[in-house]
Scaffold this active site. Structure first.
Site, PDB file in Angstrom:
ATOM      1  N   ASP A 120       6.104   0.428   6.605  1.00  0.00           N
ATOM      2  CA  ASP A 120       4.633   0.371   6.473  1.00  0.00           C
ATOM      3  C   ASP A 120       4.156   1.496   5.591  1.00  0.00           C
ATOM      4  O   ASP A 120       3.799   2.559   6.085  1.00  0.00           O
ATOM      5  CB  ASP A 120       3.990   0.429   7.864  1.00  0.00           C
ATOM      6  CG  ASP A 120       2.487   0.223   7.796  1.00  0.00           C
ATOM      7  OD1 ASP A 120       1.985  -0.248   6.756  1.00  0.00           O
ATOM      8  OD2 ASP A 120       1.811   0.554   8.775  1.00  0.00           O
TER       9      ASP A 120
ATOM     10  N   GLU B 159      -4.935   2.634   2.527  1.00  0.00           N
ATOM     11  CA  GLU B 159      -5.062   1.463   3.407  1.00  0.00           C
ATOM     12  C   GLU B 159      -5.328   1.893   4.838  1.00  0.00           C
ATOM     13  O   GLU B 159      -6.231   1.395   5.495  1.00  0.00           O
ATOM     14  CB  GLU B 159      -3.783   0.606   3.361  1.00  0.00           C
ATOM     15  CG  GLU B 159      -3.937  -0.762   4.037  1.00  0.00           C
ATOM     16  CD  GLU B 159      -3.630  -0.784   5.527  1.00  0.00           C
ATOM     17  OE1 GLU B 159      -3.994  -1.753   6.193  1.00  0.00           O
ATOM     18  OE2 GLU B 159      -3.040   0.178   6.056  1.00  0.00           O
ATOM     19  N   GLU B 160      -4.496   2.838   5.298  1.00  0.00           N
ATOM     20  CA  GLU B 160      -4.520   3.187   6.726  1.00  0.00           C
ATOM     21  C   GLU B 160      -5.821   3.855   7.140  1.00  0.00           C
ATOM     22  O   GLU B 160      -6.220   3.804   8.282  1.00  0.00           O
ATOM     23  CB  GLU B 160      -3.344   4.122   7.057  1.00  0.00           C
ATOM     24  CG  GLU B 160      -1.963   3.566   6.726  1.00  0.00           C
ATOM     25  CD  GLU B 160      -1.526   2.468   7.677  1.00  0.00           C
ATOM     26  OE1 GLU B 160      -2.324   2.073   8.552  1.00  0.00           O
ATOM     27  OE2 GLU B 160      -0.377   1.995   7.537  1.00  0.00           O
TER      28      GLU B 160
ATOM     29  N   HIS C  36       0.824  -1.228   0.000  1.00  0.00           N
ATOM     30  CA  HIS C  36       0.000   0.000   0.000  1.00  0.00           C
ATOM     31  C   HIS C  36       0.846   1.261   0.000  1.00  0.00           C
ATOM     32  O   HIS C  36       1.882   1.350   0.634  1.00  0.00           O
ATOM     33  CB  HIS C  36      -1.081  -0.005   1.078  1.00  0.00           C
ATOM     34  CG  HIS C  36      -0.610   0.071   2.499  1.00  0.00           C
ATOM     35  ND1 HIS C  36      -0.268   1.258   3.106  1.00  0.00           N
ATOM     36  CD2 HIS C  36      -0.471  -0.888   3.441  1.00  0.00           C
ATOM     37  CE1 HIS C  36       0.065   1.019   4.368  1.00  0.00           C
ATOM     38  NE2 HIS C  36      -0.038  -0.263   4.594  1.00  0.00           N
TER      39      HIS C  36
ATOM     40  N   HIS D  64       4.057   3.032  12.435  1.00  0.00           N
ATOM     41  CA  HIS D  64       3.227   4.219  12.731  1.00  0.00           C
ATOM     42  C   HIS D  64       3.914   5.239  13.636  1.00  0.00           C
ATOM     43  O   HIS D  64       3.263   5.888  14.447  1.00  0.00           O
ATOM     44  CB  HIS D  64       1.881   3.808  13.353  1.00  0.00           C
ATOM     45  CG  HIS D  64       1.023   2.961  12.458  1.00  0.00           C
ATOM     46  ND1 HIS D  64      -0.217   2.515  12.820  1.00  0.00           N
ATOM     47  CD2 HIS D  64       1.231   2.482  11.206  1.00  0.00           C
ATOM     48  CE1 HIS D  64      -0.745   1.790  11.836  1.00  0.00           C
ATOM     49  NE2 HIS D  64       0.125   1.760  10.848  1.00  0.00           N
TER      50      HIS D  64
ATOM     51  N   ASP E 207       2.524  -6.485   3.692  1.00  0.00           N
ATOM     52  CA  ASP E 207       2.233  -5.351   4.581  1.00  0.00           C
ATOM     53  C   ASP E 207       2.625  -5.688   6.011  1.00  0.00           C
ATOM     54  O   ASP E 207       1.897  -5.426   6.957  1.00  0.00           O
ATOM     55  CB  ASP E 207       0.736  -4.982   4.484  1.00  0.00           C
ATOM     56  CG  ASP E 207       0.407  -3.705   5.254  1.00  0.00           C
ATOM     57  OD1 ASP E 207       1.351  -2.937   5.566  1.00  0.00           O
ATOM     58  OD2 ASP E 207      -0.775  -3.488   5.553  1.00  0.00           O
TER      59      ASP E 207
HETATM   60 ZN   LIG Z   1       0.383  -1.167   6.375  1.00  0.00          ZN
END
Ligand SMILES: [Zn+2]
Length: 361
Positions: free
Chosen positions: A185, A219-220, A173, A322, A247
């Site tokens: 990520d 995606e997030e 993603h 994140h 992912d």
């Molecule tokens: Zn991800």
């Protein structure tokens, strides 16, 4: 005594009033402790201090069971009259780095602001409160929504030689949270897909079926890319031989998680994939397991598409996930190269083998 707390607003949270919210903190480690507080949370900031267990080589990370406080903590706390919520970052390791991620108000009658604090500060607040101190926090957040804007998945193909309408999707993603660079990520997932296609082209390898790179958008923050792909390509999904997503970061590869609706096909696909992985001679043997594949490809599950999640050594992923620390220096080129090799190899074989994955042939 006064001190600053490093924090990150959670994705989807409302802002605080312009002056911020200043309130006493009450601390709970789970839903039961919040229940037990009863009216004790009214007018307070609730801190969910639930530690994510350390990474376990067999069980994996404890993300799945701990992330619920980030997702639902604001709704739970607001039902008890809280004015704000703080969540201990969902990670087992911290360099005083707060972790953000999506939160959901769901049916909450009141939307209260939600932010993550670091493990170190959650623990410090817990110690102070245990000692009988009153801890007050001033929370200031400017979060706002700007509404929906157009966005797109990025798609590229190596067209198949004899069965071009049959498709193997390889993917990662494209979006990430607004902190760090989103290196693990999920830039590494995108690189695996792009590099796989480039390497096959460079080697002059053209399989029977089409290999389609998809870099998913959103995606997030809602899965709009994955959901709209499944919808827009609905009449083509029966021709999707497999969809692969990475992912979980760009660490040393360990194999695949497989999801497939039909149990007989699932069983056959497990055996076929394991045979295929046995052909690769990496230092660590690669395994196929049954389990979550990837959130962007999952909307294709109901159509019976075999879904493969590329799995990696997972002990470090949630250290960076994140946060401001998810930057390119955390990616080891050798580890990422081995992931590329696994994705390119698997895509090529699935696109070129005589029968389809999971079928009897
Ligand atoms: Zn991800």
């Amino acid at each position: 005594m006064k001190m600053k707390l490093p924090m990150l607003g959670l994705g989807g949270s409302v802002a605080t009033p312009r002056k911020g919210i200043t309130a006493e903190v009450v601390i709970v480690s789970n839903e039961e402790e919040l229940e037990a507080l009863g009216e004790g949370a009214r007018g307070k900031i609730v801190l969910f201090n639930n530690p994510m267990p350390p990474y376990h080589p067999v069980e994996g990370s404890g993300y799945g069971e701990t992330v619920r406080f980030r997702l639902h903590g604001a709704r739970l706390a607001s039902e008890h009259g809280a004015v704000g919520v703080l969540v201990r970052s969902v990670t087992a390791n911290s360099q005083r780095t707060p972790h953000t991620g999506v939160m959901i108000y769901g049916k909450a009658r009141r939307k209260i602001p939600a932010a993550a604090v670091t493990i170190e500060d959650a623990e410090m607040i817990a110690r102070l409160i245990r000692r009988g101190e009153r801890v007050k926090v001033r929370l200031f957040m400017e979060a706002h929504r700007e509404g929906k804007v157009p966005s797109a998945n990025v798609v590229a193909e190596l067209r198949g030689s004899t069965l071009p309408d049959e498709i193997v999707v390889i993917s990662g993603h494209l979006d990430s949270w607004d902190v760090g660079q989103g290196a693990h990520d999920d830039a590494t997932g995108c690189i695996m897909a792009i590099e796989s296609l480039r390497l096959l082209r460079e080697a002059g390898l053209r399989p029977r079926r089409t290999i389609r790179v998809v870099l998913w958008t959103n995606e997030e923050n809602g899965l709009a890319g994955g959901k709209s792909y499944a919808k827009e390509h609905a009449d083509e999904l029966a021709q999707h031989v497999a969809a692969i997503e990475s992912d979980s970061g760009g660490f040393d590869p360990r194999g695949f998680n497989l999801e497939l609706e039909d149990s007989a096909r699932h069983g056959r696909a497990m055996l076929q994939l394991q045979e295929l992985l046995n052909l690769l001679e990496l230092e660590e043997s690669l395994k196929v397991k049954s389990g979550h594949s990837g959130s962007d490809i999952r909307p294709m599950k109901a159509a019976g598409v075999p879904l493969l999640g590329l799995k990696v050594e997972g002990s470090r992923y949630f250290d960076y996930h994140h946060t401001h620390a998810d930057t390119v220096d955390k990616v080891d080129p050798g580890e990422l190269n081995r992931c590329v090799a696994l994705m390119a190899f698997t895509a090529y074989v699935l696109a070129d083998m005589p029968g389809r994955l999971g079928e009897n042939w």
